[in-house]
Design a protein around this motif. Structure first.
Motif, short mmCIF file in Angstrom:
data_model
loop_
_atom_site.label_atom_id
_atom_site.label_comp_id
_atom_site.label_asym_id
_atom_site.label_seq_id
_atom_site.Cartn_x
_atom_site.Cartn_y
_atom_site.Cartn_z
N VAL A 103 0.98 -7.17 6.23
CA VAL A 103 2.26 -6.82 6.87
C VAL A 103 2.44 -5.31 7.00
O VAL A 103 3.34 -4.86 7.70
CB VAL A 103 3.47 -7.46 6.15
N ARG A 104 1.61 -4.54 6.30
CA ARG A 104 1.55 -3.09 6.49
C ARG A 104 0.09 -2.71 6.52
O ARG A 104 -0.68 -3.10 5.64
CB ARG A 104 2.25 -2.35 5.35
N PRO A 105 -0.31 -1.95 7.54
CA PRO A 105 -1.72 -1.60 7.68
C PRO A 105 -2.17 -0.63 6.59
O PRO A 105 -1.35 0.01 5.93
CB PRO A 105 -1.78 -0.95 9.06
N PRO A 106 -3.48 -0.50 6.45
CA PRO A 106 -4.01 0.45 5.47
C PRO A 106 -3.51 1.86 5.75
O PRO A 106 -3.37 2.27 6.90
CB PRO A 106 -5.53 0.37 5.67
N SER A 107 -3.26 2.57 4.66
CA SER A 107 -2.88 3.98 4.79
C SER A 107 -3.46 4.74 3.61
O SER A 107 -3.62 4.20 2.52
CB SER A 107 -1.36 4.15 4.86
N GLU A 108 -3.76 5.99 3.88
CA GLU A 108 -4.25 6.90 2.84
C GLU A 108 -3.04 7.62 2.28
O GLU A 108 -2.29 8.25 3.01
CB GLU A 108 -5.24 7.90 3.43
N GLN A 109 -2.86 7.50 0.99
CA GLN A 109 -1.76 8.16 0.29
C GLN A 109 -2.35 9.09 -0.77
O GLN A 109 -3.53 8.94 -1.13
CB GLN A 109 -0.86 7.11 -0.38
N PRO A 110 -1.57 10.02 -1.29
CA PRO A 110 -2.12 10.90 -2.33
C PRO A 110 -2.67 10.13 -3.53
O PRO A 110 -3.61 10.58 -4.17
CB PRO A 110 -0.91 11.75 -2.74
N TYR A 111 -2.13 8.97 -3.81
CA TYR A 111 -2.57 8.19 -4.96
C TYR A 111 -3.72 7.23 -4.64
O TYR A 111 -4.31 6.65 -5.54
CB TYR A 111 -1.40 7.41 -5.57
N GLY A 112 -4.02 7.02 -3.34
CA GLY A 112 -5.13 6.13 -2.99
C GLY A 112 -4.94 5.47 -1.64
O GLY A 112 -4.07 5.83 -0.85
N THR A 113 -5.76 4.47 -1.37
CA THR A 113 -5.71 3.70 -0.13
C THR A 113 -4.99 2.39 -0.42
O THR A 113 -5.29 1.71 -1.40
CB THR A 113 -7.13 3.41 0.39
N VAL A 114 -4.04 2.03 0.45
CA VAL A 114 -3.19 0.89 0.17
C VAL A 114 -2.82 0.16 1.46
O VAL A 114 -2.72 0.76 2.52
CB VAL A 114 -1.91 1.33 -0.59
N ALA A 115 -2.64 -1.14 1.35
CA ALA A 115 -2.10 -1.98 2.43
C ALA A 115 -1.31 -3.09 1.76
O ALA A 115 -1.58 -3.47 0.62
CB ALA A 115 -3.21 -2.57 3.30
N VAL A 116 -0.31 -3.62 2.48
CA VAL A 116 0.54 -4.68 1.93
C VAL A 116 0.18 -6.00 2.59
O VAL A 116 0.13 -6.09 3.82
CB VAL A 116 2.03 -4.37 2.14
N TYR A 121 3.19 -17.86 0.32
CA TYR A 121 4.64 -18.09 0.29
C TYR A 121 5.43 -16.91 0.83
O TYR A 121 6.65 -16.99 0.95
CB TYR A 121 5.10 -18.39 -1.14
N GLY A 122 4.76 -15.80 1.10
CA GLY A 122 5.45 -14.61 1.57
C GLY A 122 5.67 -13.56 0.50
O GLY A 122 6.24 -12.51 0.77
N THR A 123 5.20 -13.80 -0.73
CA THR A 123 5.28 -12.80 -1.78
C THR A 123 4.42 -11.61 -1.36
O THR A 123 3.27 -11.79 -0.96
CB THR A 123 4.76 -13.36 -3.12
N ARG A 124 4.99 -10.42 -1.46
CA ARG A 124 4.26 -9.22 -1.04
C ARG A 124 3.46 -8.62 -2.18
O ARG A 124 3.93 -8.54 -3.31
CB ARG A 124 5.23 -8.20 -0.48
N TRP A 125 2.25 -8.21 -1.81
CA TRP A 125 1.30 -7.60 -2.73
C TRP A 125 0.80 -6.30 -2.12
O TRP A 125 0.62 -6.21 -0.90
CB TRP A 125 0.08 -8.48 -2.89
N ASP A 126 0.49 -5.32 -2.95
CA ASP A 126 -0.30 -4.17 -2.52
C ASP A 126 -1.76 -4.44 -2.86
O ASP A 126 -2.06 -4.89 -3.98
CB ASP A 126 0.10 -2.90 -3.30
N LEU A 127 -2.62 -4.19 -1.90
CA LEU A 127 -4.06 -4.07 -2.19
C LEU A 127 -4.28 -2.57 -2.29
O LEU A 127 -3.97 -1.83 -1.35
CB LEU A 127 -4.90 -4.66 -1.07
N ILE A 128 -4.77 -2.11 -3.42
CA ILE A 128 -4.83 -0.67 -3.65
C ILE A 128 -6.12 -0.25 -4.35
O ILE A 128 -6.57 -0.91 -5.29
CB ILE A 128 -3.60 -0.19 -4.45
N GLU A 129 -6.70 0.81 -3.82
CA GLU A 129 -7.79 1.50 -4.51
C GLU A 129 -7.26 2.88 -4.85
O GLU A 129 -6.96 3.67 -3.95
CB GLU A 129 -9.04 1.62 -3.64
N TYR A 130 -7.11 3.14 -6.12
CA TYR A 130 -6.57 4.42 -6.54
C TYR A 130 -7.57 5.54 -6.28
O TYR A 130 -8.78 5.34 -6.41
CB TYR A 130 -6.19 4.40 -8.03
#
Length: 139
Positions: A103-116, A121-130
């Protein structure tokens, strides 16, 4: 004193459909699935692939209408759980191929790469590589 969180309960609609998603699509390991006949429920524990003895998920079937209202919305629409990976792009591509909805595309953040992404059931998760921590200066 030493303490740790052993399990996080995730309210689900049905044990088997939740297992099909988490084990079948996400590749989680089934750690325990014990029937508890006295309560007409199961003790179902899962963990992400490659995880050690850390926190696990306890799949808890909603048993009342009030509990059922929280399936897929345990965090009020916010990200509820954070799935850390050692290779974001490998897991992102694998999850997309398995039909996982991001529901949110990958993005590079200061803390790592993340997408939602959302579970079945619709529970939201972050997939994250720090990001790798910066080397510490010597004192």
């Amino acid at each position: 004193m030493r303490q740790a969180i052993a399990h996080v309960a995730l309210v689900v609609r049905d044990y088997d459909e939740a297992l099909a998603f988490y084990v079948g699509k996400l590749g989680f390991r089934l750690i325990e699935d014990t029937h508890q006949p006295e309560q007409d429920k199961r003790w179902v524990v899962i963990a992400p692939p490659g995880s050690g003895e850390g926190t696990t998920l306890l799949l808890a079937r909603a048993s009342t209408p009030e509990q059922a209202r929280f399936v897929g919305n345990q965090a009020g629409g916010r990200v509820f759980l954070f799935l850390r990976t050692d290779d974001f792009w490998r897991d992102y591509r694998r999850m997309q191929a398995a039909g996982i909805r991001f529901v949110r595309p990958p993005s590079e953040q200061p803390y790592g790469t993340v997408a939602v992404f959302e579970d079945l059931y619709g529970t939201r998760w972050d997939l994250i590589e720090y990001a790798r921590p910066a080397p510490h200066a010597s004192c």
